[in-house]
Design an enzyme around this catalytic site. Structure first.
Site, PDB file in Angstrom:
ATOM      1  N   GLU A 345     -77.833  56.965  88.297  1.00 32.40           N
ATOM      2  CA  GLU A 345     -78.889  57.509  89.159  1.00 32.40           C
ATOM      3  C   GLU A 345     -79.052  59.011  88.917  1.00 32.40           C
ATOM      4  OE1 GLU A 345     -79.856  57.894  93.956  1.00 32.40           O
ATOM      5  OE2 GLU A 345     -77.811  57.504  93.258  1.00 32.40           O
ATOM      6  N   HIS A 346     -77.944  59.740  88.985  1.00 30.00           N
ATOM      7  CA  HIS A 346     -77.930  61.184  88.722  1.00 30.00           C
ATOM      8  C   HIS A 346     -77.053  61.433  87.502  1.00 30.00           C
ATOM      9  CE1 HIS A 346     -78.122  60.770  93.235  1.00 30.00           C
ATOM     10  NE2 HIS A 346     -79.192  61.526  93.030  1.00 30.00           N
TER      11      HIS A 346
END
Length: 456
Positions: A345-346
């Site tokens: 996601e990040h």
């Protein structure tokens, strides 16, 4: 995966397929984060949410309010009145207001750049045909803003601001009461109001998603449901998909950091812990090209976790113990391959030659290049949206953006001569497919425009 203590002395080698090089682990996760995939849900949660959604669809606002009373102990009205909005906004400190204003400004600026990158057009595409595309906003957006363990002020900023820039006509926000007496957190109300919400609802959980989907308390059923939430919220959104759009199937927050020998071990460790506090199932990965750095980071993480206040400490400890990994890659290419396989996601990159990493990494929700920028910046105020794909979904989808709130629709027109030319080809293709009705719709135009088929 096997269990490894984060202070182990030797790297472990995990079994891989015969086509991949073995990977060395300084710390290996106890639990396999790939056991769940986007959209996978506990059947008991599905059953509970399905029953609640059906009851609210049948009995409307009263059923929704009953769930509020039973689950959140909220006895007040669902709609936050104009007077209550003003009262709550007055409770927010001047510094917090300035910070939220900054975040809204940044998110709006980025969304405006995204909007400007999408163009409608009308063009002559040849053969007498004029065709084009229009950019149309959705009519109503339902934005869920969590308010359970943490009051997600930034989620209001991200979802509402972006919807407004996209041109969405009706933007409805739902957020749970912070307790039985006070209703929605005052800073969430301030952020949603500043960003441009038309209506703010004191609703949480499944009842909030149902109210947004069915247009309860506002009269505007959602064309799209956006925003993070727990398993019940995520399941309610999933069950709504098809009747309306949703931003994505969301899972636990993830962070990956790729770091080489130039990285600061303390900064890397703090960044990993910052995301571990999100929840006990949040994966945290470090992919490093330098074993010394990896071991240095491993030694720093537990003391940083122990220094957190509760409940953050216990949550982060469980996440790191069960889902934390430190992987030793021998080359940049191997680090890219592992990161792309996880599709985090990040993704932070704290390495030399940042442009190389930007050019070569393919699968991530949002990319943070260099030590100067971190996930916290993206989560709260830098500009790009923080609602991002998890559980490997970044391999095929991006995060919440202007694009989620718009429709790209096409149109076409043509001359009579073009209609006849296309008609002949279209009729022949239709008959080759066995679709006689389609062919006759083309034939009638050839006949009307008095063009001999033999000339086409």
């Amino acid at each position: 995966f096997g269990s490894r203590d984060c202070h182990c002395d030797l790297p472990s080698t995990a079994p891989q397929s015969s086509t991949a090089m073995p990977l060395s682990y300084i710390k290996e996760a106890i639990r396999d984060h790939t056991a769940q995939t986007p959209g996978s849900v506990d059947p008991k949660v599905v059953a509970t949410v399905t029953a609640m959604m059906a009851e609210i669809e049948k009995n409307g606002e009263e059923a929704c309010l009953k769930y509020c009373r039973d689950l959140d102990k909220w006895e007040g009205p669902a709609v936050v009145s104009k007077e209550e909005i003003e009262r709550k906004c007055a409770m927010v400190s001047d510094q917090t207001k300035r910070d939220i204003q900054f975040a809204v400004k940044q998110v709006r600026a980025f969304a405006e750049k995204q909007m400007a990158s999408i163009q409608g057009f009308t063009a002559d595409i040849g053969e007498g045909v004029t065709a084009g595309q229009k950019i149309l906003p959705m009519t109503t957006a339902g934005c869920y803003v969590p308010g359970g363990r943490y009051s997600h002020i930034a989620s209001a900023v991200m979802s509402v601001t972006t919807a407004r820039v996209a041109g969405v006509k009706n933007v409805i926000v739902a957020s749970p009461p912070k307790n039985a007496k006070d209703g929605v957190h005052e800073a969430i109300v301030y952020a949603a109001n500043l960003a441009g919400a038309d209506t703010i609802l004191t609703l949480g959980g499944v009842q909030a998603i149902a109210a947004l989907r069915f247009g309860l308390f506002s009269g505007f059923p959602a064309d799209i449901l956006v925003g993070p939430g727990n398993a019940f919220v995520a399941t309610a959104k999933k069950l709504s998909y098809g009747a309306c759009a949703i931003d994505m199937f969301a899972g636990p927050t993830e962070i990956a950091v790729i770091a080489d020998k130039t990285a600061d071990a303390e900064v890397v460790a703090v960044d990993i812990v910052s995301q571990a506090e999100h929840g006990p199932t949040s994966p945290c990965w470090l992919i490093t090209l330098d074993e010394k750095l990896g071991r240095d980071v491993a030694a720093r993480i537990q003391p940083l976790i122990d220094d957190l206040p509760e409940p953050n400490r216990s949550v982060a400890d469980e996440a790191w113990r069960n889902y934390g990994e430190i992987i030793l890659a021998s080359t940049r290419e191997e680090a890219v391959a592992k990161s792309d396989a996880y599709a985090p996601e990040h993704l932070e990159v704290q390495c030399e030659d940042l442009k190389w990493w930007l050019d070569n990494l393919q699968s991530y929700g949002s990319l943070f290049l260099g030590e100067e920028v971190c996930v916290t910046h993206g989560d709260k105020s830098s500009g790009p949206n923080h609602t991002l794909p998890t559980m490997g979904a970044a391999k095929y989808v991006g995060g919440l953006s202007i694009h989620k709130y718009i429709k790209i629709v096409t149109f076409q027109s043509c001359t009579k001569e073009a209609s006849a030319r296309m008609g002949a080809a279209s009729a022949r293709i239709s008959r080759a497919e066995g679709m006689e009705g389609h062919a006759r719709a083309a034939d009638v135009r050839i006949k009307k425009y008095q063009v001999a088929a033999s000339k086409l």
